[in-house]
Scaffold this motif. Structure first.
Motif, PDB file in Angstrom:
ATOM      1  N   ILE A 649      12.842  11.982   7.076  1.00  0.00           N
ATOM      2  CA  ILE A 649      11.371  12.247   7.618  1.00  0.00           C
ATOM      3  C   ILE A 649      10.398  12.184   6.650  1.00  0.00           C
ATOM      4  N   LEU A 650       9.561  11.124   6.607  1.00  0.00           N
ATOM      5  CA  LEU A 650       8.325  11.046   5.714  1.00  0.00           C
ATOM      6  C   LEU A 650       7.263  11.174   5.961  1.00  0.00           C
ATOM      7  N   PRO A 651       6.684  12.571   5.613  1.00  0.00           N
ATOM      8  CA  PRO A 651       5.624  13.147   6.041  1.00  0.00           C
ATOM      9  C   PRO A 651       4.384  12.180   5.542  1.00  0.00           C
ATOM     10  N   ASP A 652       3.029  12.540   5.883  1.00  0.00           N
ATOM     11  CA  ASP A 652       1.976  11.825   5.589  1.00  0.00           C
ATOM     12  C   ASP A 652       1.956  11.821   3.760  1.00  0.00           C
ATOM     13  N   GLY A 653       1.572  10.799   3.217  1.00  0.00           N
ATOM     14  CA  GLY A 653       1.486  10.820   1.764  1.00  0.00           C
ATOM     15  C   GLY A 653       1.370   9.371   1.373  1.00  0.00           C
ATOM     16  N   ARG A 654       1.419   9.270  -0.010  1.00  0.00           N
ATOM     17  CA  ARG A 654       1.070   8.202  -0.676  1.00  0.00           C
ATOM     18  C   ARG A 654       2.248   7.878  -1.559  1.00  0.00           C
ATOM     19  N   TYR A 655       3.126   6.761  -0.761  1.00  0.00           N
ATOM     20  CA  TYR A 655       4.439   6.395  -1.094  1.00  0.00           C
ATOM     21  C   TYR A 655       4.531   5.193  -1.977  1.00  0.00           C
ATOM     22  N   SER A 656       3.459   4.726  -2.316  1.00  0.00           N
ATOM     23  CA  SER A 656       3.395   3.217  -3.144  1.00  0.00           C
ATOM     24  C   SER A 656       4.156   3.427  -4.428  1.00  0.00           C
ATOM     25  N   ALA A 666      17.757  -0.625   0.336  1.00  0.00           N
ATOM     26  CA  ALA A 666      18.890   0.494   0.672  1.00  0.00           C
ATOM     27  C   ALA A 666      18.596   1.297   1.774  1.00  0.00           C
ATOM     28  N   MET A 667      17.392   1.572   1.901  1.00  0.00           N
ATOM     29  CA  MET A 667      16.861   2.346   3.256  1.00  0.00           C
ATOM     30  C   MET A 667      17.093   1.542   4.560  1.00  0.00           C
ATOM     31  N   GLN A 668      16.926   0.275   4.474  1.00  0.00           N
ATOM     32  CA  GLN A 668      17.082  -0.567   5.455  1.00  0.00           C
ATOM     33  C   GLN A 668      18.678  -0.742   5.819  1.00  0.00           C
ATOM     34  N   SER A 669      19.327  -0.872   4.945  1.00  0.00           N
ATOM     35  CA  SER A 669      20.833  -0.871   5.179  1.00  0.00           C
ATOM     36  C   SER A 669      21.078   0.067   5.717  1.00  0.00           C
ATOM     37  N   TRP A 670      20.883   1.489   5.508  1.00  0.00           N
ATOM     38  CA  TRP A 670      21.223   2.760   5.864  1.00  0.00           C
ATOM     39  C   TRP A 670      20.914   2.865   7.508  1.00  0.00           C
ATOM     40  N   VAL A 671      19.549   2.319   7.717  1.00  0.00           N
ATOM     41  CA  VAL A 671      19.123   2.331   9.215  1.00  0.00           C
ATOM     42  C   VAL A 671      20.023   1.403  10.085  1.00  0.00           C
ATOM     43  N   ARG A 672      20.503   0.287   9.449  1.00  0.00           N
ATOM     44  CA  ARG A 672      21.176  -0.654  10.147  1.00  0.00           C
ATOM     45  C   ARG A 672      22.495  -0.148  10.581  1.00  0.00           C
ATOM     46  N   ILE A 678      11.675   8.680  10.104  1.00  0.00           N
ATOM     47  CA  ILE A 678      10.415   8.941  10.923  1.00  0.00           C
ATOM     48  C   ILE A 678       9.272   8.847   9.999  1.00  0.00           C
ATOM     49  N   ALA A 679       8.556   7.955   9.801  1.00  0.00           N
ATOM     50  CA  ALA A 679       7.432   7.760   9.122  1.00  0.00           C
ATOM     51  C   ALA A 679       6.068   8.235   9.599  1.00  0.00           C
ATOM     52  N   MET A 680       5.449   9.052   9.160  1.00  0.00           N
ATOM     53  CA  MET A 680       4.317   9.653   9.610  1.00  0.00           C
ATOM     54  C   MET A 680       2.938   9.191   8.823  1.00  0.00           C
ATOM     55  N   GLU A 681       1.790   8.877   9.458  1.00  0.00           N
ATOM     56  CA  GLU A 681       0.730   8.569   9.044  1.00  0.00           C
ATOM     57  C   GLU A 681       0.647   7.697   7.887  1.00  0.00           C
ATOM     58  N   GLY A 682       0.298   8.238   6.825  1.00  0.00           N
ATOM     59  CA  GLY A 682       0.184   7.443   5.364  1.00  0.00           C
ATOM     60  C   GLY A 682       1.421   6.909   4.948  1.00  0.00           C
ATOM     61  N   ALA A 683       2.650   7.627   5.471  1.00  0.00           N
ATOM     62  CA  ALA A 683       3.845   6.897   4.965  1.00  0.00           C
ATOM     63  C   ALA A 683       4.364   5.679   5.644  1.00  0.00           C
ATOM     64  N   THR A 684       3.552   5.360   6.763  1.00  0.00           N
ATOM     65  CA  THR A 684       3.988   3.998   7.551  1.00  0.00           C
ATOM     66  C   THR A 684       3.512   2.904   6.512  1.00  0.00           C
ATOM     67  N   ASN A 685       2.602   3.198   5.657  1.00  0.00           N
ATOM     68  CA  ASN A 685       2.050   2.126   4.829  1.00  0.00           C
ATOM     69  C   ASN A 685       3.464   1.656   3.986  1.00  0.00           C
ATOM     70  N   ALA A 686       4.307   2.196   3.543  1.00  0.00           N
ATOM     71  CA  ALA A 686       5.401   1.937   2.933  1.00  0.00           C
ATOM     72  C   ALA A 686       6.269   0.630   3.804  1.00  0.00           C
ATOM     73  N   PHE A 687       5.960   0.457   4.838  1.00  0.00           N
ATOM     74  CA  PHE A 687       6.740  -0.513   5.645  1.00  0.00           C
ATOM     75  C   PHE A 687       5.970  -1.630   5.990  1.00  0.00           C
ATOM     76  N   LEU A 688       4.612  -1.437   5.853  1.00  0.00           N
ATOM     77  CA  LEU A 688       3.583  -2.221   6.375  1.00  0.00           C
ATOM     78  C   LEU A 688       3.972  -3.756   5.705  1.00  0.00           C
ATOM     79  N   ASN A 689       4.038  -4.831   6.580  1.00  0.00           N
ATOM     80  CA  ASN A 689       4.266  -5.991   6.061  1.00  0.00           C
ATOM     81  C   ASN A 689       5.462  -6.282   5.426  1.00  0.00           C
ATOM     82  N   LYS A 690       6.234  -5.283   5.288  1.00  0.00           N
ATOM     83  CA  LYS A 690       7.677  -5.493   4.377  1.00  0.00           C
ATOM     84  C   LYS A 690       8.743  -6.577   5.230  1.00  0.00           C
ATOM     85  N   PRO A 691       9.595  -7.137   4.479  1.00  0.00           N
ATOM     86  CA  PRO A 691      10.739  -8.163   5.149  1.00  0.00           C
ATOM     87  C   PRO A 691      11.652  -7.185   6.015  1.00  0.00           C
ATOM     88  N   GLY A 692      11.698  -7.403   7.243  1.00  0.00           N
ATOM     89  CA  GLY A 692      12.714  -6.609   8.139  1.00  0.00           C
ATOM     90  C   GLY A 692      11.848  -5.715   8.954  1.00  0.00           C
TER      91      GLY A 692
END
Length: 829
Positions: A649-656, A666-672, A678-692
């Protein structure tokens, strides 16, 4: 003999000296304000003062914090008043019809002074010692008049855990001589700071919702006393001066003319002290009386005069900080002086109007009980199919001090459905909850039920819509007619242990309590399944998400006893199924009946993470569903043992700075391989327009050139035009997706930001806004388009795992009932 007599005199003199009131300086062993007193020092000082003045001080411990620190309340008054304290309390409650019987005597004004609701606004708790001492100082004629004419209540520290977190840190890092350089370490408080309580909730925003232990215990004694006046002491940024009333607009429309008038009077008395000392201050800015869950507004809605005081300083100020704009050094000692002055000004103002303070309070409650304001004289809550959440709602009503009951009979009438504001025909059924507006707390009831509160000014800094029908996800109606409720008693659910084990137990999935039941089952090693589709059995229909606990896989000899006892504990009604065959839907062995894993859950914390967003999730696991959660520091994301984790779980925050491309891979491999993020609010920026990852930003037009010519003087309103401090929206949901199971047909949420996410091209758009999902509250005109045709909740399947995108925080302040169910789905389904 003479020798023994001298010894007796010495002992008597020693006892007399030890029983005298020590100043805070004498007791602490250092000048007040030269260092921060620990919480134990403060409570010990209050105890010492009580010991020296048992006839004029009564000290009560009304609760304790999550970390075990005492919550204290001191009653200070004349010896006569203290000896009659209980009689004053009961006569007071009888006078406002909150206790049966008639008062046999008048009562003095009851004034409650609350210090340090925010832990790192630590001047308040230190000030409380000075105020206490001076109230008991027999050489101070003014304070002795206070004691004759009032009962004064002092809570020296509402938030001991946050206060101690700050003071322990500061006392550990400060220089021997305080360093007033603004960028020094002692002005750089580490995450999460001392502002919040143990679970990192803001206690000043919890008065109405009572999600936190400290608040719940405080409101119990508040309702036992119902003070005429409540003062809440705070701090703000260190570059600012001092704020006292009059309050800023917007006022809630239900603040009475008398309360508004007294708000002005308080300002007059405060100005007298500040002008005399040439202290700077401001009024009528920033601190409004609108959102009804603050330490000034909730008491105001209860008939008190509720005020906020704000001293420049806060956690950054430490013992002293240089202020370039003010050309001075702000010290803790000066901050104490200012809060001390407004404490005395408060008491002076109340004493100056002591008879009217009492009479207006009585009138407020008499009018509420006999001629309630507003269109609705009765509120109706439909109960059928919502029994468990109605039980939770009833518990909340009890905490507020409201009276309510059931209809007791069926009748047809007309009522306004509160979430749609549509008047319609209504069939009131026997077990529907009725709440009459004819009760002493009618004003608070009306304010909290208000589906669309009137906002007289758009510049406000917190939630602007909070209607109870939205918050609890209940079908509620306002009636213009007065209905008298019949007695209500919550049903005690008892599931008998069957003589022979059934094929399976069936349990509904429609309430937050169901999630706690599931968590308990999983912790006890019970295999639980869930139907992903509705089904029918024995002429009963069950919704998608229904829990199925089969005997197969649960061969424990205590299986039946354990399941039924846990169901009783969580008020869950079980249905015993004799077969796994259904008349429609999926049989219990079908592909649509899925196994619910017992997940290893990891929650991210630390620098860059929103402390309150993290705290809300932490509290959800530990205090709401009691399921284990492992907390890790955000800087460990690159070295986690992924194979040991099921849900991250990634709560709201600045993950840049927290998640780089390598870590994302590594995270994507684990998900697969079966993991879930579970990415919440600002944490979703970490996945925005990222490959996969399927998350993309919604296209928005560029700002118009007209913005280039905005006026400097309109800056505050320009900022407000691109904001939503907390407005109510209805999310369009896909009820067939497991993320939405149990959330009822209508899902409302409090919107505080716009993330402008495009709909998922690869994945499931579970919750979203279309053209008009707005319900109530303030939304700036520049924000409006951003909240149209945008994704709010989405799920991307990735290999054997999932990524859950939540642009809305479903567990925000633990307020939203449906949000708790949705978040449970995100974790367990």
């Amino acid at each position: 003999m003479y020798k023994y007599f001298c010894c007796f005199l010495l002992l008597a003199q020693f006892h007399f000296a030890s029983a005298q009131n020590k100043t805070p300086d004498q007791f602490l062993g250092y000048p007040l304000g030269s260092k921060f007193a620990f919480h134990s020092n403060i409570t010990d000082y209050f105890k010492s003062i009580q010991a020296a003045n048992p006839d004029r001080v009564k000290l009560v411990q009304y609760g304790s914090t999550n970390e075990g620190r005492p919550l204290m309340l001191a009653f200070i008054s004349s010896a006569e008043n203290i000896s009659n304290l209980e009689k004053i309390r009961t006569n007071h409650l009888k006078s406002v019809k909150l206790m049966e019987g008639k008062p046999d005597a008048g009562v003095p004004p009851i004034v409650w002074l609350s210090y340090n609701v925010h832990g790192n606004e630590s001047v308040s708790a230190n000030t409380s010692m000075k105020v206490l001492y001076e109230l008991l100082n027999k050489d101070n004629a003014l304070t002795q008049e206070f004691l004759k004419n009032m009962v004064i209540m002092i809570d020296p520290c509402i938030n001991p855990d946050g206060y101690e977190r700050y003071t322990q840190w500061y006392n550990r890092v400060q220089n021997a001589t305080p360093d007033v350089t603004p960028f020094a370490l002692e002005h750089d408080e580490p995450w999460p700071g001392g502002r919040f309580n143990h679970y990192l909730f803001d206690l000043n925003r919890d008065w109405a919702w009572q999600t936190q232990k400290e608040t719940q215990q405080r409101i119990v004694i508040y309702n036992q006393w119902m003070p005429h006046f409540h003062a809440d002491f705070h701090e703000m940024g260190s570059s600012r001066s001092y704020y006292f009333p009059p309050a800023a607009k917007p006022y809630n429309k239900d603040v009475t003319p008398w309360q508004r008038q007294f708000n002005e009077l308080i300002g007059e008395y405060c100005r007298k002290y500040f002008d005399k000392n040439n202290w700077t201050y401001f009024t009528k800015n920033d601190y409004d009386l609108f959102y009804p869950s603050y330490g000034d507004t909730w008491p105001t809605a209860n008939g008190a005069i509720g005020v906020t005081y704000e001293q420049g300083g806060g956690g950054r100020a430490g013992l002293g900080i240089k202020r370039e704009d003010e050309h001075d050094t702000l010290t803790l000692q000066s901050r104490i002086s200012h809060h001390y002055a407004t404490s005395l000004a408060t008491l002076e103002a109340v004493m100056s109007q002591k008879e009217r303070v009492v009479s207006e309070f009585i009138k407020f409650h008499e009018d509420a009980a006999n001629a309630p304001v507003g269109n609705f004289k009765t509120y109706v809550i439909k109960t059928k199919g919502n029994e468990e959440r109605v039980r939770s709602f009833g518990d909340w009503l009890d905490k507020q001090g409201f009276t309510y009951g059931i209809a007791g009979k069926s009748l047809s009438t007309r009522g306004t459905e509160l979430t749609s504001a549509v008047e319609q025909s209504l069939k009131v059924e026997n077990n529907d909850i009725l709440i009459s507006a004819y009760q002493p707390k009618s004003n608070l009831l009306r304010i909290l039920f208000d589906p669309k509160p009137v906002l007289e000014d758009s510049v406000t800094y917190d939630v602007t819509s909070w209607g109870l029908a939205y918050i609890f996800g209940l079908k509620a109606y306002g009636l213009k007619e007065k209905l008298t409720p019949a007695t209500y008693q919550a049903e005690q659910i008892r599931n008998p242990v069957p003589a022979t084990s059934p094929y399976a137990y069936i349990a509904s999935w429609s309430a937050a309590e169901d999630a706690a039941f599931l968590a308990d089952l999983l912790k006890n090693g019970i295999l639980v399944k869930s139907s992903n589709v509705p089904f029918e059995m024995d002429k009963m229909t069950y919704k998608a998400g229904t829990l199925i606990i089969t005997k197969k896989g649960n061969e424990n000899p205590d299986f039946d006893k354990l399941v039924t006892s846990l169901a009783d504990k969580h008020h869950v009604r079980l249905v015993a199924a004799k077969t796994g065959y259904v008349s429609s839907g999926a049989d219990f062995g079908g592909d649509n009946v899925v196994f619910l894993k017992t997940p290893k859950v990891v929650l991210v914390s630390g620098d860059g993470i929103s402390a309150t967003a993290f705290g809300a999730v932490w509290h959800y696991f530990e205090q709401q569903i009691h399921y284990p959660v492992t907390i890790v520091n955000a800087n460990r994301l690159g070295s986690l043992p992924w194979s040991e984790i099921d849900v991250l779980i990634l709560p709201d925050g600045r993950y840049s700075d927290l998640i780089n491309d390598k870590q994302l891979e590594a995270m994507q491999s684990w998900v697969r391989n079966g993991g879930k993020v579970i990415a919440m609010e600002g944490a979703t920026n970490a996945f925005l327009n990222k490959p996969g990852f399927a998350l993309t930003k919604k296209f928005s037009e560029k700002k118009k050139d007209a913005d280039s010519f905005k006026k400097f003087g309109d800056q505050q309103r320009e900022d407000a035009s691109d904001s939503s401090p907390g407005s109510m929206f209805q999310i369009t949901m896909d009820p067939t997706h497991p993320l939405a199971f149990g959330c009822n047909e209508e899902y409302f949420t409090i919107v505080r930001d716009a993330y402008e996410r495009d709909f998922l091209k690869e994945g499931w758009n579970v919750g979203y806004f279309t053209e008009n999902n707005y319900k109530a509250g303030f939304v700036g005109n520049k924000m409006t388009d951003k909240l149209k045709n945008t994704l709010i909740m989405g799920v991307q399947e990735m290999g054997r795992g999932q990524v859950v995108y939540l642009m809305d925080d479903p567990v925000f302040r633990a307020m939203l009932y449906n949000g708790k169910i949705l978040f449970s789905n995100a974790v367990f389904r």
